[in-house]
Design a protein around this motif. Structure first.
Motif, mmCIF file in Angstrom:
data_model
loop_
_atom_site.group_PDB
_atom_site.id
_atom_site.type_symbol
_atom_site.label_atom_id
_atom_site.label_comp_id
_atom_site.label_asym_id
_atom_site.label_seq_id
_atom_site.Cartn_x
_atom_site.Cartn_y
_atom_site.Cartn_z
ATOM 1 N N ALA A 116 0.835 -1.202 0.000
ATOM 2 C CA ALA A 116 0.000 0.000 0.000
ATOM 3 C C ALA A 116 0.868 1.250 0.000
ATOM 4 O O ALA A 116 0.533 2.251 -0.649
ATOM 5 N N ARG A 117 1.992 1.204 0.721
ATOM 6 C CA ARG A 117 2.890 2.359 0.733
ATOM 7 C C ARG A 117 3.458 2.619 -0.666
ATOM 8 O O ARG A 117 3.526 3.761 -1.123
ATOM 9 N N GLU A 118 3.866 1.544 -1.335
ATOM 10 C CA GLU A 118 4.413 1.719 -2.678
ATOM 11 C C GLU A 118 3.342 2.168 -3.661
ATOM 12 O O GLU A 118 3.613 2.945 -4.586
ATOM 13 N N ASP A 119 2.113 1.693 -3.489
ATOM 14 C CA ASP A 119 1.015 2.110 -4.367
ATOM 15 C C ASP A 119 0.758 3.610 -4.241
ATOM 16 O O ASP A 119 0.587 4.311 -5.242
ATOM 17 N N VAL A 120 0.733 4.089 -3.002
ATOM 18 C CA VAL A 120 0.499 5.521 -2.791
ATOM 19 C C VAL A 120 1.664 6.331 -3.335
ATOM 20 O O VAL A 120 1.483 7.353 -4.001
ATOM 21 N N ARG A 121 2.864 5.845 -3.068
ATOM 22 C CA ARG A 121 4.058 6.561 -3.521
ATOM 23 C C ARG A 121 4.060 6.716 -5.048
ATOM 24 O O ARG A 121 4.383 7.785 -5.578
ATOM 25 N N ALA A 122 3.688 5.649 -5.744
ATOM 26 C CA ALA A 122 3.654 5.701 -7.201
ATOM 27 C C ALA A 122 2.507 6.577 -7.697
ATOM 28 O O ALA A 122 2.670 7.356 -8.645
ATOM 29 N N ALA A 123 1.355 6.465 -7.037
ATOM 30 C CA ALA A 123 0.174 7.203 -7.486
ATOM 31 C C ALA A 123 0.361 8.707 -7.402
ATOM 32 O O ALA A 123 -0.181 9.459 -8.229
ATOM 33 N N VAL A 124 1.122 9.175 -6.419
ATOM 34 C CA VAL A 124 1.291 10.624 -6.242
ATOM 35 C C VAL A 124 2.664 11.104 -6.699
ATOM 36 O O VAL A 124 3.066 12.232 -6.404
ATOM 37 N N GLY A 125 3.404 10.236 -7.419
ATOM 38 C CA GLY A 125 4.657 10.653 -8.022
ATOM 39 C C GLY A 125 5.767 10.964 -7.043
ATOM 40 O O GLY A 125 6.494 11.938 -7.213
ATOM 41 N N MET A 126 5.939 10.126 -6.006
ATOM 42 C CA MET A 126 6.967 10.384 -5.000
ATOM 43 C C MET A 126 8.059 9.311 -4.970
ATOM 44 O O MET A 126 8.735 9.129 -3.970
ATOM 45 N N LEU A 197 -4.586 7.047 1.018
ATOM 46 C CA LEU A 197 -5.305 5.896 0.476
ATOM 47 C C LEU A 197 -6.093 5.208 1.579
ATOM 48 O O LEU A 197 -5.528 4.864 2.621
ATOM 49 N N ILE A 198 -7.389 5.032 1.366
ATOM 50 C CA ILE A 198 -8.222 4.224 2.261
ATOM 51 C C ILE A 198 -8.606 2.966 1.492
ATOM 52 O O ILE A 198 -9.246 3.041 0.445
ATOM 53 N N GLU A 199 -8.182 1.812 1.991
ATOM 54 C CA GLU A 199 -8.488 0.553 1.315
ATOM 55 C C GLU A 199 -9.910 0.102 1.628
ATOM 56 O O GLU A 199 -10.580 0.621 2.530
ATOM 57 N N SER A 200 -10.363 -0.893 0.878
ATOM 58 C CA SER A 200 -11.759 -1.323 0.986
ATOM 59 C C SER A 200 -12.113 -1.858 2.368
ATOM 60 O O SER A 200 -13.267 -1.808 2.784
ATOM 61 N N ASP A 201 -11.120 -2.355 3.132
ATOM 62 C CA ASP A 201 -11.388 -2.887 4.468
ATOM 63 C C ASP A 201 -11.159 -1.849 5.559
ATOM 64 O O ASP A 201 -11.208 -2.169 6.743
ATOM 65 N N GLY A 202 -10.896 -0.598 5.167
ATOM 66 C CA GLY A 202 -10.733 0.475 6.139
ATOM 67 C C GLY A 202 -9.289 0.847 6.431
ATOM 68 O O GLY A 202 -9.036 1.897 7.035
ATOM 69 N N ALA A 203 -8.322 0.008 6.039
ATOM 70 C CA ALA A 203 -6.915 0.323 6.290
ATOM 71 C C ALA A 203 -6.531 1.616 5.572
ATOM 72 O O ALA A 203 -6.993 1.880 4.466
ATOM 73 N N VAL A 204 -5.675 2.411 6.216
ATOM 74 C CA VAL A 204 -5.320 3.734 5.696
ATOM 75 C C VAL A 204 -3.812 3.857 5.549
ATOM 76 O O VAL A 204 -3.055 3.400 6.418
ATOM 77 N N THR A 205 -3.385 4.487 4.451
ATOM 78 C CA THR A 205 -1.977 4.834 4.257
ATOM 79 C C THR A 205 -1.894 6.292 3.835
ATOM 80 O O THR A 205 -2.516 6.690 2.851
ATOM 81 N N GLY A 206 -1.145 7.082 4.600
ATOM 82 C CA GLY A 206 -0.922 8.475 4.246
ATOM 83 C C GLY A 206 0.551 8.680 3.935
ATOM 84 O O GLY A 206 1.419 8.113 4.609
ATOM 85 N N ALA A 207 0.853 9.471 2.899
ATOM 86 C CA ALA A 207 2.231 9.742 2.504
ATOM 87 C C ALA A 207 2.461 11.240 2.479
ATOM 88 O O ALA A 207 1.762 11.969 1.769
ATOM 89 N N ALA A 208 3.437 11.714 3.265
ATOM 90 C CA ALA A 208 3.802 13.129 3.295
ATOM 91 C C ALA A 208 5.221 13.279 2.761
ATOM 92 O O ALA A 208 6.149 12.643 3.267
ATOM 93 N N ALA A 209 5.383 14.111 1.749
ATOM 94 C CA ALA A 209 6.688 14.273 1.111
ATOM 95 C C ALA A 209 7.646 15.053 2.011
ATOM 96 O O ALA A 209 7.278 16.087 2.578
ATOM 97 N N ALA A 210 8.875 14.548 2.120
ATOM 98 C CA ALA A 210 9.904 15.259 2.881
ATOM 99 C C ALA A 210 10.650 16.182 1.932
ATOM 100 O O ALA A 210 11.836 16.009 1.645
ATOM 101 N N ASN A 211 9.933 17.183 1.405
ATOM 102 C CA ASN A 211 10.521 18.141 0.468
ATOM 103 C C ASN A 211 10.069 19.550 0.848
ATOM 104 O O ASN A 211 9.382 19.752 1.853
ATOM 105 N N ALA A 212 10.432 20.516 0.033
ATOM 106 C CA ALA A 212 10.135 21.912 0.350
ATOM 107 C C ALA A 212 8.650 22.239 0.267
ATOM 108 O O ALA A 212 8.213 23.281 0.750
ATOM 109 N N ASP A 213 7.868 21.350 -0.347
ATOM 110 C CA ASP A 213 6.432 21.591 -0.452
ATOM 111 C C ASP A 213 5.666 21.136 0.785
ATOM 112 O O ASP A 213 4.513 21.512 0.971
ATOM 113 N N MET A 214 6.278 20.277 1.608
ATOM 114 C CA MET A 214 5.553 19.751 2.768
ATOM 115 C C MET A 214 6.432 19.760 4.013
ATOM 116 O O MET A 214 6.532 20.782 4.680
ATOM 117 N N LEU A 215 7.109 18.674 4.340
ATOM 118 C CA LEU A 215 7.804 18.594 5.624
ATOM 119 C C LEU A 215 8.941 19.596 5.742
ATOM 120 O O LEU A 215 9.304 19.996 6.850
#
Length: 345
Positions: A116-126, A197-215
């Motif tokens: 799930a972490r890799e899916d989110v990372r790829a989906a948001v271009g990180m 990302l919220i999966e169908s069973d309720g599991a959640v993965t959040g990704a925050a970029a460690a770059n100048a736009d976020m962290l």
């Protein structure tokens, strides 16, 4: 007109374990011409963790009528009440029976959903960006979460988040993008800052970029080609608290039972390592003594408490040692909590 003994008798008769409920009378607020009479308050103490949950030995219909030979386990969720599912009750009963028959067996920890972490990372271009992941997984998933796309369901909750500050602050809301269906769940893509990302069973993965736009917001000179490596204490704390305000309050109640929270710092120690300093962000960004991250795959988990300020503290307590720091140096922490009022101040 209120007989407190009647309330006490009902609670004593139908609720287990027995509760030491307290009753209080309050005068109406002075200066409120529309208020009249007094306020009668019933204070129900929090149960010890070992005694959760309380059981009510009478069910009740929508019309307020008792159902004989029935019982239920209510779980308070803000100003509403949810009920422990039959499947979860069955599991708890069998766990209790097994514990009597033999030695205690620790439940298996929630799966580490690396995919799930890799899916989110790829989906948001990180893929090329160091990322701080937040994950929340039910220890005993029950299949599809109902109401994902219904009016007032999770899609609407993600689209209209109750954040501490405006939508452009450091939270998980997006003014320009709406959450989109993804394999029975939802994906909120807010590249290049974050993704959820919220999966169908309720599991959640959040990704925050460690770059100048976020962290790393405002932690480096504003020059073309300069990559932010220093992490803002304020941004880290706010995005962490906002994650748990969203998940603990709106997602955990959908799947009864225990949950596991996880925090993962990926690629923080690679070339141009991310750094964090003790204390608050400096007035002048070039001062301070920032400490470099010491691992590229920092991964730690804990059992969710369901209290956003408490879980946010646990997340920070697990991330600060990555930089050789103690969480007590964070100015927005007090005892074992992150204080929202300090962030807002």
């Amino acid at each position: 007109m209120v007989d407190s003994t009647k309330y006490k008798d009902v609670i004593t008769k139908y609720v287990r374990p027995l509760l030491n409920v307290k009753f209080y009378w309050y005068n109406r607020p002075e200066g409120d011409p529309e208020a009249s009479g007094h306020y009668f308050v019933i204070e129900v103490p929090a149960l010890a963790e070992v005694d959760r949950w309380a059981m009510v030995s009478r069910g009740i219909t929508e019309n307020g009528q008792f159902i004989r030979n029935s019982w239920t386990i209510p779980i308070r969720n803000g100003d509403t009440t949810a009920y422990l599912s039959a499947d979860e009750v069955y599991r708890l009963v069998n766990d209790g029976l097994r514990s009597r028959r033999g030695p205690t067996v620790e439940p298996a920890p929630a799966a580490d959903r690396a995919k799930a972490r890799e899916d989110v990372r790829a989906a948001v271009g990180m893929r090329e960006t160091p990322v701080l992941f937040f994950q929340s997984v039910p220890d005993h998933p029950h299949g599809l979460v109902s109401g994902m796309y219904a009016n007032g369901g999770l899609r609407d909750i993600l689209s209209n988040q109750d954040t501490l500050r405006e939508v452009y602050a450091f939270n998980w809301a997006s003014e320009r993008n709406r959450p989109e269906p993804r394999e029975g769940g939802l994906l909120l893509d807010d590249n290049p800052r974050r993704g959820l990302l919220i999966e169908s069973d309720g599991a959640v993965t959040g990704a925050a970029a460690a770059n100048a736009d976020m962290l790393g917001w405002a932690m480096e000179p504003t020059m073309s080609g300069i990559e932010a490596s220093r992490i803002s204490v304020f941004v880290l704390t706010e995005i962490t608290l906002e994650y748990f305000r969203l998940i603990d309050q709106h997602i955990l109640p959908l799947v009864p039972g225990t949950w596991t929270h996880r925090i993962v710092a990926s690629d923080f120690a690679r070339s141009l390592a991310r750094t964090l300093a003790a204390g608050d962000d400096p007035t002048f960004p070039y001062r301070g003594a920032p400490q470099p991250a010491t691992s590229d795959s920092w991964n730690h988990s804990w059992q969710a408490s369901g209290d956003p300020e408490r879980d946010a503290y646990e997340a920070l307590r697990h991330i600060y040692p990555l930089f050789g720091l103690d969480v007590s140096t964070n100015p927005f922490v007090d005892a074992d909590r992150v204080l929202a009022q300090r962030l807002q101040a």
